[in-house]
Design an enzyme around this catalytic site. Structure first.
Site, PDB file in Angstrom:
ATOM      1  CE  LYS A  42      -2.973  -2.411   3.297  1.00  0.00           C
ATOM      2  NZ  LYS A  42      -3.337  -2.477   4.716  1.00  0.00           N
ATOM      3  N   GLY A  43       2.106   1.141   0.409  1.00  0.00           N
ATOM      4  CA  GLY A  43       2.945   2.314   0.694  1.00  0.00           C
ATOM      5  C   GLY A  43       3.034   3.355  -0.412  1.00  0.00           C
ATOM      6  CD  GLU A  98       8.516  -0.587  -4.018  1.00  0.00           C
ATOM      7  OE1 GLU A  98       7.740   0.083  -3.299  1.00  0.00           O
ATOM      8  OE2 GLU A  98       8.933  -1.696  -3.679  1.00  0.00           O
ATOM      9  CG  ASP A  99       6.815   2.433  -0.545  1.00  0.00           C
ATOM     10  OD1 ASP A  99       7.592   1.640  -1.119  1.00  0.00           O
ATOM     11  OD2 ASP A  99       6.131   2.101   0.434  1.00  0.00           O
ATOM     12  CG  ASP A 102      15.664  -0.928   3.357  1.00  0.00           C
ATOM     13  OD1 ASP A 102      16.860  -0.593   3.336  1.00  0.00           O
ATOM     14  OD2 ASP A 102      15.115  -1.359   4.388  1.00  0.00           O
ATOM     15  CE  LYS A 130      15.176   3.222   4.770  1.00  0.00           C
ATOM     16  NZ  LYS A 130      14.700   2.199   5.742  1.00  0.00           N
ATOM     17  CG  PHE A 151      11.324   2.107   9.822  1.00  0.00           C
ATOM     18  CD1 PHE A 151      11.502   0.974   9.038  1.00  0.00           C
ATOM     19  CD2 PHE A 151      10.033   2.590  10.003  1.00  0.00           C
ATOM     20  CE1 PHE A 151      10.417   0.321   8.461  1.00  0.00           C
ATOM     21  CE2 PHE A 151       8.942   1.937   9.429  1.00  0.00           C
ATOM     22  CZ  PHE A 151       9.145   0.805   8.661  1.00  0.00           C
ATOM     23  CG  ASP A 158       2.998   0.755   6.923  1.00  0.00           C
ATOM     24  OD1 ASP A 158       3.766   0.619   5.949  1.00  0.00           O
ATOM     25  OD2 ASP A 158       2.604  -0.194   7.616  1.00  0.00           O
ATOM     26  NE  ARG A 164      -0.643   2.225   5.136  1.00  0.00           N
ATOM     27  CZ  ARG A 164       0.321   1.421   4.675  1.00  0.00           C
ATOM     28  NH1 ARG A 164       1.287   1.914   3.932  1.00  0.00           N
ATOM     29  NH2 ARG A 164       0.324   0.136   4.965  1.00  0.00           N
TER      30      ARG A 164
END
Ligand code: IMP
Ligand code: MG
Length: 189
Positions: A42-43, A98-99, A102, A130, A151, A158, A164
């Site tokens: 969902k990000g 993509e959000d 990582d 990142k 983070f 989230d 969010r």
């Protein structure tokens, strides 16, 4: 600032500028072509909505949902598709939205999966990366902002389904997730 954050990393203006820049680049690169934006729920849903409105041209959207097994703040790379695309990809220029990138483990799985459906082309756009953590796993053409290795939450991102709605992106206070009893669980992206 939200009390569970230690700092704001990117404010609303910085995010909007990054999204506008990406939209412009994509509009130029795909001029005359039909794009299919594929977002991983969902990000990335807020980023997708804003990016879509910054692209000039012919754009359609579709969504996938995956679940990765692992402790909440880490990704294991073991991915299960829980909602698949509705679109056939053979004649599509696909852009995965993509959000945050990582380790890249989730995305490298998705790339293999989508490539096997033979799209005309496939590229990745991520709002955040990142730096130095992907170890060559993924080749991401469009990057919004480089993020420190902390983070982060907000703007769709989230922690355990919270935060969010925060309109900017900030670093979550580690005390919040240290308190959490991080047993292996099924966590939705
Ligand atoms: P990766 O497989 O390690 O690249 O991470 C996959 C997914 O984990 C990302 O698409 C996010 O949904 C989530 N994720 C990774 N880092 C963060 C973070 O700092 N905040 C929130 N979600 C994150
Ligand atoms: Mg994600």
């Amino acid at each position: 600032m939200h009390p569970d954050l230690t700092k704001v990393l990117f404010n609303e203006k910085e995010i909007a500028e990054a999204v506008a820049r990406l939209g412009k680049q994509i509009s130029t690169d795909y001029a005359g072509k039909k794009i299919l934006l594929v977002s991983v729920l969902k990000g990335a849903f807020i980023f997708m909505a804003d990016l879509l409105r910054q692209i000039k041209g012919d754009v359609e959207i579709d969504f996938m949902a995956v679940a990765s097994y692992g402790v909440e703040a880490n990704s294991s790379g073991v991915v299960r598709i829980i909602k698949d695309l509705e679109t056939q990809l053979e004649d599509r220029h696909v852009l995965i939205v993509e959000d945050i990138l990582d380790s890249g483990l989730t995305l490298s799985y998705l790339i293999k999966n989508i490539r096997s459906r033979h799209p005309l082309s496939l590229e990745i756009v991520t709002l955040l990366i990142k730096e130095g953590k992907q170890e060559g796993r993924v080749d991401c053409k469009y990057v919004g902002l480089v993020c420190p290795d902390e983070f982060v939450v907000g703007y769709g991102l989230d922690y355990s389904e919270r935060y969010r709605e925060i309109p900017y992106i900030g670093a979550l206070n580690p005390a919040v997730y240290d308190d959490w009893d991080g047993k292996a669980s099924l966590s939705s992206e």
